[in-house]
Design an enzyme around this catalytic site. Structure first.
Site, PDB file in Angstrom:
ATOM      1  N   CYS A   2       0.863  -1.175   0.000  1.00 24.47           N
ATOM      2  CA  CYS A   2       0.000   0.000   0.000  1.00 24.47           C
ATOM      3  C   CYS A   2       0.903   1.230   0.000  1.00 24.47           C
ATOM      4  CB  CYS A   2      -0.864   0.018   1.254  1.00 24.47           C
ATOM      5  SG  CYS A   2      -1.781  -1.504   1.483  1.00 24.47           S
ATOM      6  N   ARG A  27       1.334   1.662  -6.001  1.00 25.41           N
ATOM      7  CA  ARG A  27       1.565   0.689  -4.922  1.00 25.41           C
ATOM      8  C   ARG A  27       0.301  -0.083  -4.546  1.00 25.41           C
ATOM      9  NH1 ARG A  27       6.325   1.832  -2.262  1.00 25.41           N
ATOM     10  NH2 ARG A  27       5.613   0.671  -0.459  1.00 25.41           N
ATOM     11  N   TRP A  75      -3.679  -1.877  -1.363  1.00 26.03           N
ATOM     12  CA  TRP A  75      -3.658  -3.147  -2.084  1.00 26.03           C
ATOM     13  C   TRP A  75      -4.087  -4.175  -1.047  1.00 26.03           C
ATOM     14  CZ3 TRP A  75      -1.291  -7.977  -1.904  1.00 26.03           C
ATOM     15  CH2 TRP A  75      -1.363  -8.730  -3.083  1.00 26.03           C
ATOM     16  N   ASN A 101       0.849   0.262   5.973  1.00 27.12           N
ATOM     17  CA  ASN A 101       1.364  -0.535   4.858  1.00 27.12           C
ATOM     18  C   ASN A 101       2.100  -1.714   5.465  1.00 27.12           C
ATOM     19  OD1 ASN A 101       2.477  -1.468   2.439  1.00 27.12           O
ATOM     20  ND2 ASN A 101       4.251  -0.127   2.635  1.00 27.12           N
ATOM     21  N   GLY A 102       1.777  -2.930   5.026  1.00 31.11           N
ATOM     22  CA  GLY A 102       2.451  -4.116   5.560  1.00 31.11           C
ATOM     23  C   GLY A 102       1.443  -5.102   6.097  1.00 31.11           C
ATOM     24  N   GLU A 479      11.042 -12.988 -19.452  1.00 36.52           N
ATOM     25  CA  GLU A 479      10.614 -11.618 -19.190  1.00 36.52           C
ATOM     26  C   GLU A 479       9.579 -11.163 -20.226  1.00 36.52           C
ATOM     27  OE1 GLU A 479      10.627  -9.709 -16.869  1.00 36.52           O
ATOM     28  OE2 GLU A 479      10.484  -7.655 -17.580  1.00 36.52           O
ATOM     29  N   LYS A 483       5.875  -9.842 -19.200  1.00 37.81           N
ATOM     30  CA  LYS A 483       5.383  -8.499 -19.552  1.00 37.81           C
ATOM     31  C   LYS A 483       3.997  -8.603 -20.168  1.00 37.81           C
ATOM     32  CE  LYS A 483       7.148  -6.301 -17.746  1.00 37.81           C
ATOM     33  NZ  LYS A 483       8.168  -6.706 -16.873  1.00 37.81           N
ATOM     34  N   GLU A 486       1.151  -9.916 -17.595  1.00 33.51           N
ATOM     35  CA  GLU A 486       0.750  -9.073 -16.467  1.00 33.51           C
ATOM     36  C   GLU A 486      -0.034  -7.837 -16.888  1.00 33.51           C
ATOM     37  OE1 GLU A 486       3.985  -7.532 -14.097  1.00 33.51           O
ATOM     38  OE2 GLU A 486       5.218  -7.235 -15.857  1.00 33.51           O
ATOM     39  N   HIS A 502       9.053 -32.098 -25.249  1.00 35.59           N
ATOM     40  CA  HIS A 502       8.914 -33.003 -24.098  1.00 35.59           C
ATOM     41  C   HIS A 502       7.573 -32.820 -23.407  1.00 35.59           C
ATOM     42  CE1 HIS A 502      12.960 -34.414 -24.651  1.00 35.59           C
ATOM     43  NE2 HIS A 502      13.360 -33.146 -24.756  1.00 35.59           N
ATOM     44  N   LYS A 601       2.962  -2.459  -7.338  1.00 32.20           N
ATOM     45  CA  LYS A 601       4.360  -2.311  -7.722  1.00 32.20           C
ATOM     46  C   LYS A 601       5.326  -2.964  -6.758  1.00 32.20           C
ATOM     47  CE  LYS A 601       7.671  -0.433 -10.138  1.00 32.20           C
ATOM     48  NZ  LYS A 601       7.908  -1.196 -11.370  1.00 32.20           N
TER      49      LYS A 601
HETATM   50  C1  F6R Z   1       7.023  -7.384 -13.192  1.00 30.52           C
HETATM   51  C2  F6R Z   1       7.497  -6.829 -11.942  1.00 30.52           C
HETATM   52  C3  F6R Z   1       7.684  -7.755 -10.801  1.00 30.52           C
HETATM   53  C4  F6R Z   1       8.921  -7.334  -9.987  1.00 30.52           C
HETATM   54  C5  F6R Z   1       9.022  -8.177  -8.717  1.00 30.52           C
HETATM   55  C6  F6R Z   1      10.237  -7.804  -7.892  1.00 30.52           C
HETATM   56  O1  F6R Z   1       6.914  -6.401 -14.175  1.00 30.52           O
HETATM   57  O2  F6R Z   1       7.705  -5.651 -11.819  1.00 30.52           O
HETATM   58  O3  F6R Z   1       7.775  -9.076 -11.207  1.00 30.52           O
HETATM   59  O4  F6R Z   1      10.054  -7.491 -10.778  1.00 30.52           O
HETATM   60  O5  F6R Z   1       7.868  -7.992  -7.938  1.00 30.52           O
HETATM   61  O6  F6R Z   1      10.198  -6.468  -7.511  1.00 30.52           O
HETATM   62  P1  F6R Z   1      11.497  -5.720  -7.027  1.00 30.52           P
HETATM   63  O7  F6R Z   1      12.434  -5.644  -8.180  1.00 30.52           O
HETATM   64  O8  F6R Z   1      11.034  -4.377  -6.569  1.00 30.52           O
HETATM   65  O9  F6R Z   1      12.077  -6.546  -5.913  1.00 30.52           O
END
Ligand code: F6R
Length: 606
Positions: A2, A27, A75, A101-102, A479, A483, A486, A502, A601
């Site tokens: 959050c 967030r 969140w 937050n947490g 990756e 992308k 998500e 396989h 995020k």
């Molecule tokens: C995907 C994405 C997440 C972060 C993951 C780690 O686009 O952003 O998969 O890479 O949550 O986050 P950090 O790098 O902040 O530890």
């Protein structure tokens, strides 16, 4: 997960808080709320959904009066995202309002205890226990109540608390919280993005510390309530960096920033043609003492680690494994002082990554962190830090975070190989030269694919997309698939091309799209055979290939071309058009690109 903000000043608090919440919305965006005090009572406004709903409901904050306040964008973890579970939460007597937050891990026990003592709960959240604890411990001194309440909490939390009489507190335990020093007003926030419009002078709270903020002063206390002197740091990011700058979405802006971010990360570390890190060096003895490298991270940061694994093993001949932090932390890993643990995190606050770091450090590993956020928990816990200078990353889907992490790993590999005596001068110089050229190559990867939105329009109809590749191409597939899934919610998965037969190829049929990465030239012919195999089963193929490769044109239905770089750096050029592809596919499908569903995020909870 959050975002929280706090303000103490002589102007109205709510508009400042709501603006701060907008900047922290990446967030979490399940609900938003503010509580302000006019010196006598607390006024609260909170609502399900985006910060915009809160701003519409309160006429941008004008309807709720008071000069001291806290705000929250959520969140959801405990309790559905609705108006009642939205923060702030109030004590029953209306004296305290809390944002959090947490996760408070012992909330169930505390809730039981408080219920026995006659407190009634309005929400399903873990946070509400804090409001009632504050009421229970209040004996006329709000600061003492904050300290006592915090001492009962287990878990990770940053808290913002206001008291009806106009006092404002911030508490930190394993969750980010930064204090901002203004002129005649002071602030706190989960991230500097909410502070930079007001001030660049900040104090990073440490775990166990709390602070009282008034318009004129910030006083920080340790866990026992003794005042502590804290250094004031200057934030390097400016306000424009945390705004969209004319782009429709933060994600697109951040994709376009990648040439500059790569440059900012790499150039200052090359002095007279030699790579040097400002906070990381090892003696020869320490270097030769390392017999393995473990890279740990979550999500995209882990996928940057996958790229790093290929490059480090290739150049340094040291065994490297990439471990999901969420698994490593519970796996009783075999680690000792001969292990170099490389921890990668954009935010520096990811709960699983922090836990894995602590676990491995306790077993003797030397910890090197690759982190974007200065002063973050991971940066503080590590033995050494190499910062990625990507600037604030606001879009939930990482782009420039990932490419700058890969850039640091490439530099680390070259630096290590050189220090281990494994690299000829000519090769070293050529790689450094190639690093210098990368910002231009990333720009070219963007320019070559200016028309990629047309491809996205054509291919956005697919609901099953497979990404295949070999070696470094496979690392990029992971990756690329993440992308796409998500932000566009299309099922997309990465497979090592050689592994397809396989099992997974059983799924491939007419109506499947196979994105084939074919930039790793030593295995190009093998990847071509994989294209034949999936086409024979009716799949459409979108290939990613190096500029000038004509062979691919006869095999694939569509091709994304990327510039030729040193082969080790191909992943960085390759991912850029895949980010753009994901962006435009999501746009075609009408998705909320900067705020994908169910995501946030910074994953500061387990
Ligand atoms: C995907 C994405 C997440 C972060 C993951 C780690 O686009 O952003 O998969 O890479 O949550 O986050 P950090 O790098 O902040 O530890």
């Amino acid at each position: 997960m959050c975002g929280i903000v706090g303000f103490a000043g002589t102007r109205e608090a709510a508009p400042v808080l709501i603006d701060g919440l907008r900047r922290l919305e990446y967030r979490g965006y399940d609900s938003a709320g503010v509580a302000v005090s006019d010196g006598a009572a607390i006024n609260v406004a909170k609502v399900k959904g985006y910060v915009k709903n809160l701003s519409d409901m309160t006429h941008d904050g004008a309807d709720i009066r008071g000069r001291i306040g806290v705000g929250h964008t959520r969140w959801a973890t405990h309790g559905a995202p609705n108006d009642v579970n939205a923060h702030p939460h109030m004590s029953s007597d209306g004296r305290f309002a809390v944002v959090h937050n947490g996760i408070i891990e012992n909330y169930a026990l505390l809730r039981q205890e408080l219920t026995k003592n006659g407190y009634t709960f309005a929400s399903d959240t873990d946070t509400e226990v804090v409001a009632h604890l504050l009421e229970m411990y209040y004996d006329g001194d709000a600061r003492r109540a904050v300290m006592k309440a915090a001492s009962r909490l287990e878990g990770s939390y940053s808290l913002g608390v206001i008291c009806a009489d106009g006092r404002l507190f911030a508490v930190r335990e394993q969750s980010p919280l930064i204090l901002g020093l203004g002129v005649g007003e002071n602030y706190f926030a989960s991230d500097v993005a909410a502070l930079v419009p007001h001030t660049k002078n900040v104090i990073y709270l440490d775990d166990g510390e709390f602070a009282e903020l008034t318009p004129d002063a910030i006083t920080v206390y340790d866990v026992r309530g003794r005042a502590v002197e804290k250094p004031v740091s200057k934030v390097a990011w400016d306000v424009e960096a945390a705004e969209k700058g004319g782009y429709e979405h933060f994600m697109l802006k951040e994709i376009m920033e990648q040439p500059a971010c790569f440059k900012a990360t790499v150039e200052p570390r090359i002095k007279d043609g030699r790579i040097e890190f400002e906070n990381f060096d090892l003696t020869d003895e320490e270097l030769h003492d390392i017999n393995r490298i473990i890279i740990t991270a979550c999500g995209s940061a882990g996928y940057a680690g996958q790229v790093g694994r290929y490059v480090i093993e290739e150049l340094c001949r040291v065994p490297v494994s990439v471990e999901l932090a969420s698994e490593l932390r519970y796996r009783n890993p075999i680690i000792d002082r001969h292990t170099l643990l490389v921890v990668i995190s954009q935010s520096g606050e990811t709960a699983d990554t922090i836990a894995a770091l602590r676990e491995c450090k306790a077993r003797g590993a030397r910890v090197l962190a690759i982190v974007n956020v200065v002063g973050s928990t991971i940066a503080k816990l590590a033995d050494h830090v190499i910062y990625t200078w990507a600037g604030p990353e606001i879009a939930v889907a990482t782009t420039k975070g990932y490419t700058t992490q890969a850039a640091v790993l490439d530099m680390l590999a070259i630096w290590l190989a050189d220090r281990l005596g494994l690299m000829e001068k000519e090769r070293y110089d050529a790689l450094v030269e190639a690093l210098h050229a990368m910002p231009g190559q990333i720009q070219r990867a963007i320019d070559l694919n200016r028309g990629i939105h047309r491809l996205a329009k054509k291919l956005c109809k697919y609901n099953d997309i497979y990404f295949i590749g070999r070696n470094l191409d496979y690392a990029v597939c992971m990756e690329g698939a993440l992308k796409l899934k998500e932000i566009s919610y299309i099922f997309a998965e990465a497979y090592a091309a050689g592994e397809l037969k396989h099992g997974t190829i059983a799924l491939v049929e007419q109506g499947s799209l196979v994105v084939t990465l074919a930039c790793y030239e030593p295995l190009f012919d093998k990847t071509m055979s994989n294209i034949e195999e999936v086409k024979a089963r009716g799949a459409e193929v979108l290939a990613v290939a190096l500029e000038g490769n004509r062979k691919i044109l006869s095999k694939a239905d569509d091709v994304i071309f990327v510039p030729r770089t040193d082969p080790l750096f191909n992943p960085i050029a390759q991912i850029v058009p895949l980010q753009l592809f994901a962006y435009y596919v999501a746009k075609e499908r009408g998705c909320d690109i900067d705020k994908p569903k169910n995501l946030a995020k910074s994953v500061t909870v387990e």
